[in-house]
Write a protein that holds these residues in place. Structure first.
Motif, PDB file in Angstrom:
ATOM      1  N   PHE A 123     -70.875 -39.945 -32.192  1.00  0.00           N
ATOM      2  CA  PHE A 123     -71.479 -40.309 -30.916  1.00  0.00           C
ATOM      3  C   PHE A 123     -71.100 -41.731 -30.503  1.00  0.00           C
ATOM      4  N   GLY A 124     -69.820 -42.020 -30.488  1.00  0.00           N
ATOM      5  CA  GLY A 124     -69.354 -43.340 -30.101  1.00  0.00           C
ATOM      6  C   GLY A 124     -69.230 -43.483 -28.599  1.00  0.00           C
ATOM      7  N   PRO A 125     -68.858 -44.694 -28.164  1.00  0.00           N
ATOM      8  CA  PRO A 125     -68.637 -44.897 -26.739  1.00  0.00           C
ATOM      9  C   PRO A 125     -67.419 -44.106 -26.264  1.00  0.00           C
ATOM     10  N   ILE A 126     -67.322 -43.923 -24.981  1.00  0.00           N
ATOM     11  CA  ILE A 126     -66.231 -43.172 -24.368  1.00  0.00           C
ATOM     12  C   ILE A 126     -65.190 -44.154 -23.844  1.00  0.00           C
ATOM     13  N   PHE A 127     -63.916 -43.867 -24.083  1.00  0.00           N
ATOM     14  CA  PHE A 127     -62.808 -44.706 -23.621  1.00  0.00           C
ATOM     15  C   PHE A 127     -62.742 -44.598 -22.101  1.00  0.00           C
ATOM     16  N   ALA A 128     -62.966 -45.717 -21.424  1.00  0.00           N
ATOM     17  CA  ALA A 128     -62.989 -45.725 -19.965  1.00  0.00           C
ATOM     18  C   ALA A 128     -61.628 -46.091 -19.388  1.00  0.00           C
ATOM     19  N   CYS A 129     -61.356 -45.597 -18.213  1.00  0.00           N
ATOM     20  CA  CYS A 129     -60.141 -45.972 -17.490  1.00  0.00           C
ATOM     21  C   CYS A 129     -60.233 -47.455 -17.136  1.00  0.00           C
ATOM     22  N   HIS A 130     -59.174 -48.194 -17.417  1.00  0.00           N
ATOM     23  CA  HIS A 130     -59.189 -49.639 -17.157  1.00  0.00           C
ATOM     24  C   HIS A 130     -59.165 -49.962 -15.662  1.00  0.00           C
ATOM     25  N   LYS A 131     -58.914 -48.985 -14.823  1.00  0.00           N
ATOM     26  CA  LYS A 131     -58.890 -49.221 -13.379  1.00  0.00           C
ATOM     27  C   LYS A 131     -60.254 -49.012 -12.716  1.00  0.00           C
ATOM     28  N   THR A 132     -61.243 -48.558 -13.477  1.00  0.00           N
ATOM     29  CA  THR A 132     -62.571 -48.373 -12.903  1.00  0.00           C
ATOM     30  C   THR A 132     -63.401 -49.632 -13.104  1.00  0.00           C
ATOM     31  N   THR A 133     -64.458 -49.751 -12.351  1.00  0.00           N
ATOM     32  CA  THR A 133     -65.326 -50.915 -12.390  1.00  0.00           C
ATOM     33  C   THR A 133     -66.383 -50.747 -13.476  1.00  0.00           C
ATOM     34  N   GLU A 134     -66.609 -51.811 -14.242  1.00  0.00           N
ATOM     35  CA  GLU A 134     -67.620 -51.747 -15.295  1.00  0.00           C
ATOM     36  C   GLU A 134     -68.976 -51.407 -14.676  1.00  0.00           C
ATOM     37  N   GLY A 135     -69.650 -50.480 -15.282  1.00  0.00           N
ATOM     38  CA  GLY A 135     -70.913 -49.996 -14.755  1.00  0.00           C
ATOM     39  C   GLY A 135     -70.738 -48.763 -13.884  1.00  0.00           C
ATOM     40  N   LYS A 136     -69.526 -48.565 -13.372  1.00  0.00           N
ATOM     41  CA  LYS A 136     -69.180 -47.376 -12.591  1.00  0.00           C
ATOM     42  C   LYS A 136     -67.921 -46.762 -13.193  1.00  0.00           C
ATOM     43  N   ASP A 137     -67.870 -46.790 -14.517  1.00  0.00           N
ATOM     44  CA  ASP A 137     -66.694 -46.338 -15.255  1.00  0.00           C
ATOM     45  C   ASP A 137     -66.463 -44.842 -15.148  1.00  0.00           C
ATOM     46  N   ASN A 138     -65.209 -44.482 -15.286  1.00  0.00           N
ATOM     47  CA  ASN A 138     -64.801 -43.090 -15.426  1.00  0.00           C
ATOM     48  C   ASN A 138     -64.035 -42.985 -16.739  1.00  0.00           C
ATOM     49  N   ALA A 139     -64.148 -41.866 -17.391  1.00  0.00           N
ATOM     50  CA  ALA A 139     -63.394 -41.656 -18.620  1.00  0.00           C
ATOM     51  C   ALA A 139     -61.907 -41.653 -18.302  1.00  0.00           C
ATOM     52  N   CYS A 140     -61.122 -42.225 -19.188  1.00  0.00           N
ATOM     53  CA  CYS A 140     -59.665 -42.241 -19.049  1.00  0.00           C
ATOM     54  C   CYS A 140     -59.148 -40.811 -19.201  1.00  0.00           C
ATOM     55  N   ALA A 141     -58.345 -40.378 -18.245  1.00  0.00           N
ATOM     56  CA  ALA A 141     -57.808 -39.015 -18.294  1.00  0.00           C
ATOM     57  C   ALA A 141     -56.895 -38.823 -19.502  1.00  0.00           C
ATOM     58  N   GLY A 142     -56.086 -39.825 -19.833  1.00  0.00           N
ATOM     59  CA  GLY A 142     -55.220 -39.732 -21.007  1.00  0.00           C
ATOM     60  C   GLY A 142     -56.026 -39.540 -22.281  1.00  0.00           C
ATOM     61  N   TYR A 143     -57.127 -40.253 -22.366  1.00  0.00           N
ATOM     62  CA  TYR A 143     -58.053 -40.135 -23.501  1.00  0.00           C
ATOM     63  C   TYR A 143     -58.621 -38.721 -23.582  1.00  0.00           C
ATOM     64  N   LEU A 144     -59.089 -38.205 -22.448  1.00  0.00           N
ATOM     65  CA  LEU A 144     -59.658 -36.855 -22.440  1.00  0.00           C
ATOM     66  C   LEU A 144     -58.630 -35.812 -22.853  1.00  0.00           C
ATOM     67  N   LEU A 145     -57.370 -36.018 -22.472  1.00  0.00           N
ATOM     68  CA  LEU A 145     -56.323 -35.048 -22.778  1.00  0.00           C
ATOM     69  C   LEU A 145     -55.830 -35.108 -24.218  1.00  0.00           C
TER      70      LEU A 145
END
Length: 116
Positions: A46-68
């Motif tokens: 249950f670790g943190p999720i790798f966020a896309c570096h282009k999203t804003t902190e607090g309004k993060d989206n998961a990195c698509a490369g990470y999900l894939l």
């Protein structure tokens, strides 16, 4: 960056133009220490999720490369899939991706021994 599993956002469905998971993106944008710090996102649990570096902190989206690649090792991603917050069938890449987080990190200068 990482994102909280409590309010994950998953609007991103394709890898961005600078995604570190893409093999065709120049390496070195982020220092090796950053990749070491984010390695916890691909360990099973249950670790943190790798966020896309282009999203804003607090309004993060998961990195698509990470999900894939290895995102589903993260239990919080699995829960998001079960809840319908993310549809992995919609996440795509038109570009070749590193086969694992470790391969991406090593390509970006991380000593393989430090990933163990």
């Amino acid at each position: 960056s990482t994102m909280s599993a409590k309010t994950p956002g998953y609007a991103i469905t394709s890898v961005c133009s600078e995604c570190p998971y893409r093999k065709d993106v120049p390496v070195g944008r982020f220092p090796p220490e950053r990749f070491l710090a984010l390695a916890v996102t691909v360990k099973q649990g249950f670790g943190p999720i790798f966020a896309c570096h282009k999203t804003t902190e607090g309004k993060d989206n998961a990195c698509a490369g990470y999900l894939l690649t290895e995102g589903t090792e993260n239990f919080n991603v699995r829960i998001a899939v079960i809840r319908g917050a993310v549809d992995l069938k919609k996440v795509k890449s038109e570009y070749p991706l590193y086969e694992s987080y470790a391969a991406m990190a090593i390509a970006n200068g991380v000593d393989p021994e430090r990933l163990k």
